[in-house]
Structure formats: C-alpha cells, structure tokens
Design an enzyme around this catalytic site. Structure first.
Site, PDB file in Angstrom:
ATOM      1  N   GLU A  65      -7.105   4.772   7.431  1.00 41.76           N
ATOM      2  CA  GLU A  65      -6.862   6.195   7.158  1.00 41.76           C
ATOM      3  C   GLU A  65      -8.062   6.830   6.480  1.00 41.76           C
ATOM      4  O   GLU A  65      -8.308   8.030   6.628  1.00 41.76           O
ATOM      5  CB  GLU A  65      -5.566   6.355   6.337  1.00 41.76           C
ATOM      6  N   GLU A 107      -5.821  -4.709  10.336  1.00 39.86           N
ATOM      7  CA  GLU A 107      -4.758  -3.744  10.594  1.00 39.86           C
ATOM      8  C   GLU A 107      -5.107  -2.912  11.831  1.00 39.86           C
ATOM      9  O   GLU A 107      -5.889  -1.961  11.739  1.00 39.86           O
ATOM     10  CB  GLU A 107      -4.620  -2.784   9.410  1.00 39.86           C
ATOM     11  N   SER A 150       2.924  -2.034  10.459  1.00 42.23           N
ATOM     12  CA  SER A 150       4.359  -2.119  10.773  1.00 42.23           C
ATOM     13  C   SER A 150       4.974  -3.486  10.488  1.00 42.23           C
ATOM     14  O   SER A 150       5.840  -3.948  11.230  1.00 42.23           O
ATOM     15  CB  SER A 150       4.611  -1.696  12.223  1.00 42.23           C
ATOM     16  N   GLY A 168       1.958   2.404  10.662  1.00 43.27           N
ATOM     17  CA  GLY A 168       2.896   3.514  10.497  1.00 43.27           C
ATOM     18  C   GLY A 168       3.640   3.900  11.759  1.00 43.27           C
ATOM     19  O   GLY A 168       4.331   4.907  11.809  1.00 43.27           O
ATOM     20  N   HIS A 186      -9.784   1.242   4.409  1.00 40.83           N
ATOM     21  CA  HIS A 186      -8.523   1.436   5.138  1.00 40.83           C
ATOM     22  C   HIS A 186      -8.750   2.393   6.309  1.00 40.83           C
ATOM     23  O   HIS A 186      -9.532   3.338   6.200  1.00 40.83           O
ATOM     24  CB  HIS A 186      -7.440   1.980   4.206  1.00 40.83           C
ATOM     25  N   ASN A 213       0.864  -1.189   0.000  1.00 38.17           N
ATOM     26  CA  ASN A 213       0.000   0.000   0.000  1.00 38.17           C
ATOM     27  C   ASN A 213       0.899   1.237   0.000  1.00 38.17           C
ATOM     28  O   ASN A 213       1.488   1.574   1.017  1.00 38.17           O
ATOM     29  CB  ASN A 213      -0.903  -0.037   1.246  1.00 38.17           C
ATOM     30  N   PHE A 214       0.988   1.897  -1.150  1.00 36.30           N
ATOM     31  CA  PHE A 214       1.870   3.068  -1.257  1.00 36.30           C
ATOM     32  C   PHE A 214       1.292   4.299  -0.548  1.00 36.30           C
ATOM     33  O   PHE A 214       2.017   5.266  -0.326  1.00 36.30           O
ATOM     34  CB  PHE A 214       2.094   3.436  -2.731  1.00 36.30           C
ATOM     35  N   LYS A 215      -0.011   4.284  -0.281  1.00 36.70           N
ATOM     36  CA  LYS A 215      -0.688   5.478   0.288  1.00 36.70           C
ATOM     37  C   LYS A 215      -0.386   6.685  -0.611  1.00 36.70           C
ATOM     38  O   LYS A 215      -0.377   6.531  -1.829  1.00 36.70           O
ATOM     39  CB  LYS A 215      -0.248   5.694   1.737  1.00 36.70           C
TER      40      LYS A 215
HETATM   41  P1  PGA Z   1       2.547   0.359   7.668  1.00 32.61           P
HETATM   42  O1  PGA Z   1       1.123   0.582   6.920  1.00 32.61           O
HETATM   43  O2  PGA Z   1       3.126  -0.910   7.119  1.00 32.61           O
HETATM   44  O3  PGA Z   1       3.362   1.569   7.290  1.00 32.61           O
HETATM   45  O4  PGA Z   1       2.274   0.274   9.118  1.00 32.61           O
HETATM   46  C1  PGA Z   1       0.273  -0.498   6.704  1.00 32.61           C
HETATM   47  C2  PGA Z   1      -1.021  -0.038   6.098  1.00 32.61           C
HETATM   48  O5  PGA Z   1      -1.571   0.982   6.528  1.00 32.61           O
HETATM   49  O6  PGA Z   1      -1.559  -0.684   5.173  1.00 32.61           O
END
Ligand code: PGA
Length: 238
Positions: free
Chosen positions: A90, A157, A193, A163, A88, A6-8
């Site tokens: 976010e 998640e 993470s 993150g 997600h 997931n590049f976000k």
């Molecule tokens: P992260 O993000 O690996 O940077 O914790 C995972 C995600 O949000 O899909």
C-alpha cells in the site's frame, strides 16, 4: 512461527490499548510458542507487552527533521519501539514509495539495529505473466536490501491477495516461498487474505515461517483464532 497483525489505518489509541491488554491476557494463559507482532497506526504506538512486540507500520529514515507528516527514530524511541514494517504494497502502490526510498529507510533502521519486517509482492498483471516474471519482480524489490541482516523478517504479500478475501493458492505460496528461500535464510511470512479458512494449509508449508494479517487481525478473537488453529496439540477436526 510468527503472527504479525497489520492494523493499517484502523483502530484508535484507546482501542489499540484495549486490544493489546486482551491479547496479552490470552497469550499469558495459552503460552503459545509464537512470536507475536502488532503494528497499530502511528497515533496508537505504545510500548509492547510481555508477549507482544509493537512495531511501526512505516517510518522515515531519519532521527527527526523537516519531514511533514512523518515519524522517525525520535518518535519511535519514545515508546521503546525497535520493530518497523517497510515496503508494504500500500506504500509502494498507493503512496508511490520508490524502491530507492524504501532501501534508504531499510539502511537507516538496519543501522539502528531495528527488527525490520520487509514486504514484497507482485501485482496481478505480473502474476499472470507466469512464475518467472513473478520471481524477477520480487527479486527487484530486494534491490538495496541486505538479505543477511540478522533482524530481517521478509513478508511475501501478493498485491492481488491483499484485502480481497482471496488468498493465493497454497501451491502458489509454496512455490514463491521456495524461491525466496534460495537466497533468504531469515523468516519469510505470507500475507494476503490470511483467515481461519486457510491458516492451517498456509502454516503447514515448509518455507512459510509465519503470517502477516490485515483484516483478520482487527478483532482480538479473530487474530487469536488463527493462532489457536495452528497451536501445537491442536486436534485436527477437518
Ligand atoms: P489482509 O492484509 O490480511 O487484509 O489481506 C494483509 C496485509 O496487507 O498485510
């Protein structure tokens, strides 16, 4: 096992193209028995390669229309994309997307036969209340979601592990995935993470079918390193 990147809001069109070319080159040689998904930002969407499926990080539940700032089925079809990530954390917590809206998107893309990576995860305050509260919170995030959909992939998640560099404990991941497995027969990924330090213990868990990786997926070497660490035939150096 499934490896999803997931590049976000990272990478450009040019850097995504370069990334996919390099990763494809590696996967062609290594022939891992893994399914590999990459979710670049909307501006970098493109067709997948022989070994990589490219998907959208989110999409509106309509073909096209008056939805300023959004993309929908028409835009995804241009690149033959039929994989979408939905729900997600976010989007849930920063953008404020409701369960109802996410379920609408789910229903739309299910109707169009998309592969859907559906994300759930509890915030820290819920985790602190104990496992029963976690389970209850997670099941509520499946309201309106068809758990039997044959192209469903679930990603667990925990919000507090995304993150932060601190993944959930292996026991917490195991317990949560066991709970999800009670009702979900489709693959369940862990995200939050994931990195070289913890990939082996996470991948070894019975009910973990893959990983959704943010930070550690942004460089090809790092993402590939995760795969190499759990590839069959890998000699355990620990
Ligand atoms: P992260 O993000 O690996 O940077 O914790 C995972 C995600 O949000 O899909």
């Amino acid at each position: 096992m499934i490896f999803a990147a997931n590049f976000k809001m990272n990478h450009t069109r040019a850097s995504t193209r370069e990334y996919l070319e390099r990763l494809e080159g590696i996967l062609r040689v290594e022939e891992y028995p893994f399914k590999v998904l990459v979710f670049p930002p909307a501006t970098a969407l493109c067709e997948g390669t022989d070994h990589i499926t490219v998907g959208a990080q989110d999409a509106w539940g309509a073909e096209h229309g008056a939805y300023t700032g959004e993309i929908g089925l028409q835009q995804l079809r241009e690149f033959a994309i039929d994989t979408v990530l939905l729900g997600h954390s976010e989007r849930r917590h920063i953008v404020g997307e409701s369960q109802e809206r996410i379920a609408e998107k789910f229903a739309f893309y299910r109707e169009h036969g998309f592969e859907i990576v559906y994300c759930v995860g509890e915030p820290l305050e819920v985790r602190k209340e104990g496992f029963e509260a976690v389970a209850e919170y997670l099941w509520e995030q499946f309201d309106g979601i068809d758990l039997d959909y044959e192209r469903l992939i679930v990603a667990y998640e925990p919000v507090w592990a995304i993150g932060t560099g601190v993944a959930a404990e292996t026991e917490q991941i195991a317990q949560t995935h066991d709970e999800l497995r009670r009702r979900i027969k489709r693959p369940v990924l862990y995200g939050g993470s994931v990195k070289l330090d913890n990939i082996r213990s996470i991948a070894a868990l019975e009910n973990v079918d893959g990983v959704l990786v943010g930070s550690a997926s942004l460089e090809v070497e790092s993402f590939h390193g995760l795969m190499a660490a759990v590839a069959p035939g890998q000699i355990d150096m620990d």
